[in-house]
Design a protein around this motif. Structure first.
Motif, PDB file in Angstrom:
ATOM      1  N   TYR A  90      -9.146  -4.763  -7.076  1.00 41.75           N
ATOM      2  CA  TYR A  90      -9.122  -3.975  -5.803  1.00 41.75           C
ATOM      3  C   TYR A  90      -9.816  -2.723  -5.929  1.00 41.75           C
ATOM      4  CZ  TYR A  90      -4.948  -7.292  -5.043  1.00 41.75           C
ATOM      5  OH  TYR A  90      -4.153  -8.204  -4.790  1.00 41.75           O
ATOM      6  N   ASP A  97      -6.133   7.686   8.108  1.00 37.83           N
ATOM      7  CA  ASP A  97      -5.599   6.349   8.759  1.00 37.83           C
ATOM      8  C   ASP A  97      -5.712   6.516  10.273  1.00 37.83           C
ATOM      9  OD1 ASP A  97      -3.538   8.010   9.811  1.00 37.83           O
ATOM     10  OD2 ASP A  97      -1.879   6.984   8.564  1.00 37.83           O
ATOM     11  N   PHE A 105      -5.706   4.174   0.504  1.00 39.15           N
ATOM     12  CA  PHE A 105      -5.683   2.980   0.983  1.00 39.15           C
ATOM     13  C   PHE A 105      -5.831   1.862  -0.388  1.00 39.15           C
ATOM     14  CE2 PHE A 105      -6.890   5.749   4.136  1.00 39.15           C
ATOM     15  CZ  PHE A 105      -6.105   5.435   5.244  1.00 39.15           C
ATOM     16  N   ARG A 106      -5.578   0.714  -0.102  1.00 35.45           N
ATOM     17  CA  ARG A 106      -6.057  -0.477  -1.089  1.00 35.45           C
ATOM     18  C   ARG A 106      -6.736  -1.627  -0.315  1.00 35.45           C
ATOM     19  NH1 ARG A 106      -2.200  -4.370  -4.576  1.00 35.45           N
ATOM     20  NH2 ARG A 106      -1.648  -5.167  -2.643  1.00 35.45           N
ATOM     21  N   VAL A 107      -7.770  -2.102  -0.672  1.00 38.21           N
ATOM     22  CA  VAL A 107      -8.571  -3.220  -0.133  1.00 38.21           C
ATOM     23  C   VAL A 107      -9.088  -4.188  -1.373  1.00 38.21           C
ATOM     24  CG1 VAL A 107     -10.798  -2.186  -0.272  1.00 38.21           C
ATOM     25  CG2 VAL A 107     -10.227  -3.768   1.444  1.00 38.21           C
ATOM     26  N   SER A 114      -8.563  -6.578   5.250  1.00 40.07           N
ATOM     27  CA  SER A 114      -8.428  -5.403   5.716  1.00 40.07           C
ATOM     28  C   SER A 114      -7.793  -4.297   4.672  1.00 40.07           C
ATOM     29  CB  SER A 114      -7.556  -5.297   6.963  1.00 40.07           C
ATOM     30  OG  SER A 114      -6.481  -5.940   6.791  1.00 40.07           O
ATOM     31  N   ALA A 116      -5.208  -1.583   3.247  1.00 43.78           N
ATOM     32  CA  ALA A 116      -3.761  -1.304   3.648  1.00 43.78           C
ATOM     33  C   ALA A 116      -3.435   0.214   2.864  1.00 43.78           C
ATOM     34  CB  ALA A 116      -2.730  -2.344   2.947  1.00 43.78           C
ATOM     35  N   ILE A 118      -1.216   2.682   1.068  1.00 42.83           N
ATOM     36  CA  ILE A 118      -0.148   2.815   0.317  1.00 42.83           C
ATOM     37  C   ILE A 118       0.673   3.860   0.283  1.00 42.83           C
ATOM     38  CG2 ILE A 118      -1.279   1.016  -1.252  1.00 42.83           C
ATOM     39  CD1 ILE A 118      -2.038   2.965  -3.273  1.00 42.83           C
TER      40      ILE A 118
END
Length: 359
Positions: A90, A97, A105-107, A114, A116, A118
């Motif tokens: 990841y 945002d 965020f994590r992708v 997409s 997300a 956190i």
């Protein structure tokens, strides 16, 4: 939103495009820093986000016959800094945002998904730096705009986010230091510590500091001249620290300094880096990768600098028009890197992307 008083004089375009983030970062102003003496590069043009900046593979390969680097776009984002987790499964990044809140965020590093959030919103204000722990259990965030009950103003804070749940908590001892760039290292005792750039809370001098990852008392590895506004940091296994300073040179270009046992010396000069300056060592510590700007083409690019010789080679050129380089970090267990380009077109349509760089 709390307004920080951090002393930022240089920023990626995204800080200017998002007004509240510019205020939180200390109102850096929206003029581009010099790419050469007397020269200023125009703002990036509108386009289709980060994917265009990463079309194709990186050019040319590194020194000593290394395989070419390939760039993979992961997610469009208004991003500031990015890091893979230890195994490069990841990528975590800081930015803004859809609602305009500061966030982490994590992708997936495989792409095609997409991002997300956190963690989003207060206490995050201007999360400029991010780094991952060696065991993959946490990420750490440097926010120079965050306030803290432990200090009397908005002088920054360090945060830890437990994974995968995303619980965010301040790190004791990280408040009031205007923390910017950050990296995680494991000592001989097996304990992790944070190495970060910022300003001394007592005398205001710029410097590079270390703090146990579990919290404690911060110590200065180096501070004062020749450092002016240090941001990105990278740490070799032997303990040497490389730190990028975008204001240390009178011609407006960035200088990378090497800190050895408290002694600070120039390692590389004349770089057209973004803010925060993105740099990371290869896993064998043989080379430093630096995210820069090609002033002629108007494009971000990754430059490899051999630690032993200082020889440079462009290993990953981006596409023209996407020229707001930000942070760059390496996965702890692999020569896989994540970086961001925070292109923006004066606020009409914010653009940018998060990328993976691998061989």
């Amino acid at each position: 939103m709390t307004e920080a008083r951090g002393d930022f004089r240089r920023s990626a375009g995204v800080l200017c495009a998002v007004a509240w983030l510019a205020a939180a970062a200390g109102n850096p102003g929206c003029s581009r820093a010099k790419d050469a003496p007397g020269q200023t590069v125009a703002s990036s043009a509108g386009g289709t986000g980060g994917a265009a900046a990463a079309s194709g593979t990186g050019g040319g390969g590194g020194a000593a016959g290394d395989a070419p680097y390939a760039i993979t776009p992961l997610a469009p984002a208004i991003a500031l800094d990015a890091t893979p987790d230890a195994g490069a499964a990841y990528v975590y990044f800081t930015g803004v945002d859809a609602g305009g809140r500061a966030a982490v965020f994590r992708v997936s590093a495989r792409g095609g998904g997409s991002a997300a959030a956190i963690a989003a919103g207060p206490p995050l204000v201007a999360p400029l730096g991010i780094a991952a722990s060696a065991d993959g259990g946490r990420v750490f965030v440097a926010d120079p705009g965050a306030g803290s009950p432990a200090v009397d103003d908005d002088a920054g804070a360090l945060f830890a986010i437990d994974l995968p749940g995303g619980a965010l908590a301040p790190i004791e001892g990280g408040e009031g230091l205007h923390a910017r760039g950050i990296e995680v290292v494991r000592g001989a005792d097996g304990e992790e510590r944070l190495v970060f750039s910022g300003r001394d809370r007592e005398d205001g001098q710029p410097g590079v500091f270390a703090l146990p990852a579990r919290g404690g008392e911060a110590s200065a590895l180096a501070k004062g001249s020749p450092l002016v506004d240090p941001s990105g940091v990278a740490v070799a296994d032997g303990g040497d620290v490389f730190v990028c300073d975008t204001l240390a040179s009178p011609d407006g270009t960035a200088t990378i300094f090497r800190i050895e046992d408290g002694f600070v010396s120039p390692f590389a000069t004349g770089l057209h880096a973004g803010y925060p300056c993105g740099l990371a060592l290869t896993r064998d510590d043989a080379a430093l990768l630096v995210l820069t700007r090609d002033a002629t083409r108007g494009a971000a690019e990754v430059v490899r600098i051999e630690v032993a010789s200082g020889a440079r080679a462009t290993v990953a050129p981006g596409a023209a028009g996407h020229d707001e380089p930000g942070g760059l970090h390496r996965a702890k267990a692999a020569d896989v890197f994540a970086f961001v380009d925070a292109s923006a077109d004066d606020g009409a349509q914010d653009e940018g992307s998060v990328f993976l760089l691998s061989q």
